[in-house]
Design an enzyme around this catalytic site. Structure first.
Site, short mmCIF file in Angstrom:
data_model
loop_
_atom_site.label_atom_id
_atom_site.label_comp_id
_atom_site.label_asym_id
_atom_site.label_seq_id
_atom_site.Cartn_x
_atom_site.Cartn_y
_atom_site.Cartn_z
N HIS A 100 0.79 -1.23 0.00
CA HIS A 100 0.00 0.00 0.00
C HIS A 100 0.82 1.28 0.00
CE1 HIS A 100 -3.97 -1.88 0.98
NE2 HIS A 100 -3.19 -2.80 1.55
N LYS B 113 -8.88 13.88 5.25
CA LYS B 113 -8.06 12.65 5.20
C LYS B 113 -7.03 12.79 6.30
CE LYS B 113 -6.98 13.76 0.80
NZ LYS B 113 -7.05 12.65 -0.14
N ARG B 114 -6.27 11.72 6.56
CA ARG B 114 -5.20 11.85 7.55
C ARG B 114 -4.31 13.03 7.20
NH1 ARG B 114 -4.87 7.87 11.76
NH2 ARG B 114 -2.90 8.91 12.20
N LYS C 43 0.39 14.33 1.81
CA LYS C 43 -0.96 14.62 1.30
C LYS C 43 -1.16 16.13 1.08
CE LYS C 43 -2.96 10.59 3.67
NZ LYS C 43 -3.54 9.72 2.62
N THR D 38 -8.74 6.54 -1.70
CA THR D 38 -10.07 5.98 -1.92
C THR D 38 -11.14 7.04 -1.66
OG1 THR D 38 -9.83 5.06 0.31
CG2 THR D 38 -9.61 3.54 -1.53
N LYS E 49 -14.93 8.22 -3.37
CA LYS E 49 -16.17 8.52 -2.65
C LYS E 49 -16.74 9.86 -3.09
CE LYS E 49 -14.27 6.10 1.22
NZ LYS E 49 -13.45 6.28 2.42
C1 Z15 Z 1 -2.64 3.37 4.79
O1 Z15 Z 1 -3.83 3.87 5.13
C2 Z15 Z 1 -2.24 3.31 3.47
C3 Z15 Z 1 -1.02 2.79 3.16
C4 Z15 Z 1 -0.18 2.33 4.16
O2 Z15 Z 1 1.02 1.82 3.86
C5 Z15 Z 1 -0.58 2.40 5.48
CL1 Z15 Z 1 0.47 1.84 6.69
C6 Z15 Z 1 -1.79 2.93 5.80
C7 Z15 Z 1 -3.21 3.77 2.42
C8 Z15 Z 1 -2.57 4.53 1.27
O3 Z15 Z 1 -1.89 5.65 1.77
C9 Z15 Z 1 -3.68 4.97 0.31
O4 Z15 Z 1 -3.13 5.62 -0.82
C10 Z15 Z 1 -4.49 3.77 -0.15
O5 Z15 Z 1 -5.61 4.19 -0.90
C11 Z15 Z 1 -4.96 2.96 1.04
O6 Z15 Z 1 -3.88 2.62 1.87
C12 Z15 Z 1 -5.65 1.68 0.61
O7 Z15 Z 1 -4.88 0.97 -0.30
#
Ligand code: Z15
Length: 852
Positions: free
Chosen positions: A376, A571-572, A577, A689, A693
């Site tokens: 991810h 978002k976080r 970001k 994601t 949405k």
């Molecule tokens: C996280 O929320 C995501 C990636 C990571 O390596 C960790 Cl530790 C947490 C997110 C990505 O930042 C995001 O771009 C992606 O859409 C999401 O995972 C689901 O794949």
């Protein structure tokens, strides 16, 4: 007590459990029964909370019947099942989702009304199941919804944290974290399986023994500390199907076994105390997103979860197939959500070799057929590395097995590439630098048959950067892409009932079958020139903006005019970001407006010629230890304080930070946005994601050419999205340039920095690190390079938005913006998580839907 009168007049005719879903009398009878027996209360003091609990229990009863039937059907059909291992499941609330998937919303609403309750207020009582940080955890939640809805046999395995992601408060503009004790009241959606207890060992030592029959040497791990894993099950209803899968989350409990050395030494208190501490393993979710802190308790969580899940899986397999291990990969697929469950690979090898006496190669052959790994992120700070001494102390036998896995793997690499001397060092699972550590992503690749990224760009990037040497070793075919998706049940039907209903009407689909066939949205294109339709569409958006404005008022006290452009970034909070890019542009806009006002330009003229009125809406949590992210939150809040209280500004500009962004707030925010920001430095956001949405809810996107934005653009058309910024392929060169030639700060951004440094947003020292990081420390996230491109994209999009905004009589403005929104929604079908699950099933898991 009108509800009692209503009840008195009813004949009690409930027959089957299913009636509670569709029959008012049956619902009410069950409701009252739960109030009186489950809750031990009575109808005279039944408040909204009790009503929530009684309703949940009523719906749960029906759900459990489907769930039991499904498990029976799945056992009888004895097909292959997928297990989705994720350390996070960011589920949000369960009740509305269950009502929608079980087609019981209307009946429940009517019944509750008769009983004197309002469904919306009752739904509000449920705490979010916030067992995740952000995208990764929410993806897992969407996936279990799709597994059920598409009739797959698929279970989730995770941890039942007592405390989910912290609650965020904003005090004087600063983030304050408070604990999220979500289980304060009993959780009606969890079924405690106290009889399912699996012992998990830690620490201890390894010794060699000999098999009494064969005389063969054998490794024995004598664990030093034992904890019990006790199952809690969450039934996952599918939409328009009885298929109901299981999400099993583990609780850590003390064993009854006593530390007899301590006990005998007379230290009873200590002995009990140590046992009690077992529960700390599942007490709290680590609050980092895209960052690994490498704590011992985290590694304990990972092994605890992985060991319990695998023993559960193996036990279930043996019940049907005894020791017929060859069948194991035909029956079982295990998906690793990121590297967090990578120890599962090692644990299965240990079970097969040490406990079931298989030969190493035979075992390894099974292991690598079962597992697949999803990556991810490419960001180095998020990639897990466990120090060898920590791992070896906690799991001594596992460390030996990891060394053996690596040894056999490297031997194979050497055989295949005898002339490539550097290659061995590059692909070794062990990093030899201090501290010597295990690279979990490399171990996951070696132990899996497939590795996937989560959007096309990301899947290409992993092949050419962090995993390129593995492409050489294993070949291209091992690496694949499955672009992320979202469940349209929650993110359209539940979050945006008015839009979902309008769409159902236009598609002649009263049963909302398009929600499991999202490609059917395409038909909306036919109405893109239908003024009547566009007006209705626009009114729905307006109503959703009113709802969002109410949330903003309630949580921040700021009043927003729902006709202005709602410009959202939720978002976080993370430097990559780039919320800082957004807030800098907001500051720039404020400075320019002030300048125009000081030159005597009127507010009306500013609106007409320069800046349309807009509200910048932010939200998101910063990891508690992430100083820079917290600085960004503080700046946003301080800018809001100044701008929102500037009497000259009025509705020209508002800046708000909604505290405690979570799934249930996202359900209100997402449908209410006109424009959302997905503006990560190119190449850093694996997929994203929330972009999906927003687009599915008729909001337009301003975004960089990153993650899934690329594919969203391809699907909806580049004329319907506002892309800007440097491309991923330029990022490395730009970073290099920053370091060797210095960072060029454009005039516009320099003005923003001067304003901040002047102290108008509070003590400038507080923002020093943020600004210095850009000016003097290489601007790693390319804020300086993308700032003016961002401003230019705004000029362009605001022309299109114009003065449009909820005034449905103004057909002139029912033009480009609304049409783009319709065309976006019409072409978002691809981003249903149902499509993802079908792709995983076909390309990775090799499973088929169950016969219903
Ligand atoms: C996280 O929320 C995501 C990636 C990571 O390596 C960790 Cl530790 C947490 C997110 C990505 O930042 C995001 O771009 C992606 O859409 C999401 O995972 C689901 O794949």
């Amino acid at each position: 007590y009108s509800q009692l009168k209503v009840l008195d007049s009813k004949k009690q005719t409930a027959t089957t459990e299913d009636d509670v879903l569709t029959n008012k009398d049956a619902f009410e009878e069950s409701f009252v029964k739960h109030v009186e027996t489950t809750l031990a209360r009575n109808m005279y003091n039944c408040d909204n909370l009790a009503a929530y609990q009684a309703t949940s229990n009523t719906i749960r009863d029906a759900l459990l019947i489907d769930w039991a039937n499904t498990q029976q059907k799945q056992t009888i059909q004895d097909g292959k099942r997928v297990y989705y291992l994720s350390l996070e499941f960011l589920m949000g609330r369960a009740m509305d989702n269950a009502l929608i998937n079980l087609k019981s919303r209307d009946n429940t609403k009517k019944s509750l009304t008769e009983l004197g309750f309002n469904l919306e207020d009752v739904l509000e009582q449920e705490p979010d199941a916030a067992l995740g940080n952000g995208g990764l955890g929410r993806l897992a939640a969407c996936f279990v919804d799709s597994l059920s809805s598409k009739n797959y046999s698929g279970w989730g395995y995770g941890l039942n944290y007592q405390y989910g992601i912290f609650k965020q408060k904003i005090v004087d503009g600063y983030q304050i974290e408070t604990p999220d004790y979500w289980l304060k009241y009993s959780n009606p959606w969890e079924i405690m399986r106290s009889e399912i207890q699996i012992p998990v060992d830690f620490y201890g030592y390894v010794y060699e023994d000999h098999d009494p029959n064969t005389g063969k040497a054998k490794k024995i791990w004598a664990g030093g500390e034992r904890v019990l894993a006790v199952a809690a099950d969450f039934p996952i209803p599918g939409f328009n199907t009885d298929n109901t899968n299981n999400l099993r989350l583990w609780n850590a409990k003390p064993t009854e076994e006593f530390d007899f050395t301590k006990f005998n030494a007379g230290d009873y208190q200590q002995s009990v105390g140590a046992q009690q501490r077992a529960e700390s393993i599942t007490s709290v979710l680590y609050p980092n997103d895209n960052f690994e802190s490498g704590k011992e308790l985290r590694l304990k969580q990972q092994y605890f979860w992985v060991a319990a899940s695998l023993h559960d899986i193996v036990r279930r397999f043996k019940k049907n197939h005894k020791n017929n291990w060859k069948k194991f990969p035909d029956q079982i697929a295990i998906q690793l959500n990121d590297t967090h469950p990578t120890l599962a690979i090692v644990e299965l090898q240990r079970i097969l070799v040490d406990l079931e006496d298989l030969e190493w190669n035979e075992a390894w052959n099974i292991v690598t057929k079962v597992f697949a790994y999803t990556n991810h992120t490419v960001m180095s700070e998020a990639l897990e590395k466990w120090p060898v001494d920590l791992l070896g102390r906690l799991l001594p036998r596992h460390l030996e097995i990891i060394y053996d896995i690596n040894f056999f793997f490297l031997k194979e690499v050497e055989r295949k590439f005898p002339d490539d001397r550097d290659l061995l060092g590059k692909v070794s699972v062990i990093e030899e630098n201090a501290p010597k550590s295990v690279k979990m992503a490399f171990l996951a690749i070696v132990g899996s048959h497939k590795v996937n990224g989560v959007a096309e760009l990301h899947s290409e990037l992993i092949k050419t950067t962090i995993f390129k040497d593995f492409v050489k070793v294993f070949g291209e075919d091992k690496f694949t892409n499955v672009t992320n998706g979202i469940t349209p049940r929650r993110w359209l039907r539940q979050a945006n009932p008015e839009l979902a209903a309008l769409i159902a009407e236009k598609l002649n689909d009263p049963n909302y079958e398009y929600l499991t066939n999202l490609g059917r949205l395409k038909k909306l294109e036919e109405f893109v020139n239908d003024d009547e339709f566009l007006k209705r569409w626009d009114i729905v958006k307006f109503n959703n903006k009113v709802r969002l404005a109410a949330l903003v008022k309630e949580t921040t006290g700021v009043v927003l005019d729902p006709t202005v452009l709602f410009d959202v970034q939720v978002k976080r909070i993370h430097e990559y970001k780039r919320q800082q890019l957004n807030i800098f542009a907001v500051i720039y806009r404020y400075l320019k407006i002030k300048e125009l006002l000081s030159q005597g330009v009127s507010v009306d003229e500013i609106k007409e010629k320069y800046y349309i009125p807009k509200a910048s809406i932010f939200g998101g949590k910063a990891a508690p230890g992430y100083y820079m992210a917290k600085t960004i939150i503080h700046l946003i809040n301080k800018v809001g304080d100044i701008v929102n209280n500037d009497p000259e500004i009025g509705d020209l500009l508002k800046v708000v930070f909604i505290p405690d962004y979570n799934v249930s707030k996202a359900e209100i925010i997402t449908p209410g946005s006109d424009l959302s920001n997905h503006i990560s430095t190119a190449g850093t956001e694996a997929s994203g994601t929330s972009n999906m949405k927003f687009a599915l809810n008729g909001g337009l996107i301003i975004g960089t050419v990153d993650g899934a934005n690329v594919e969203i653009t391809r699907e909806i058309g580049e004329e319907n999205i506002f892309l800007f910024g440097n491309l991923a392929e330029s990022v490395e060169d730009l970073r290099h340039k920053h370091i060797y030639e210095g960072v060029h700060i454009p005039q516009t951004l320099a003005q923003v920095f001067s304003a901040i440094e002047s102290g108008i947003f509070g003590n400038p020292d507080e923002y020093k690190a943020l600004i210095d990081g850009i000016k003097y420390h290489g601007d790693y996230y390319l804020v300086s390079d993308d700032f003016e491109l961002f401003l230019a994209a705004h000029v362009k999009l605001e022309k299109v938005f114009g003065h449009h905004g909820g005034d449905a009589s103004d057909t002139d403005h029912l033009h480009k913006w609304v049409k783009s929104a319709v065309l976006s929604v019409a072409n978002m079908g691809f981003f249903s998580s149902d499509r993802c699950i079908d792709e995983y099933a076909e390309d990775i898991w090799n499973i088929e839907p169950l016969n219903q």
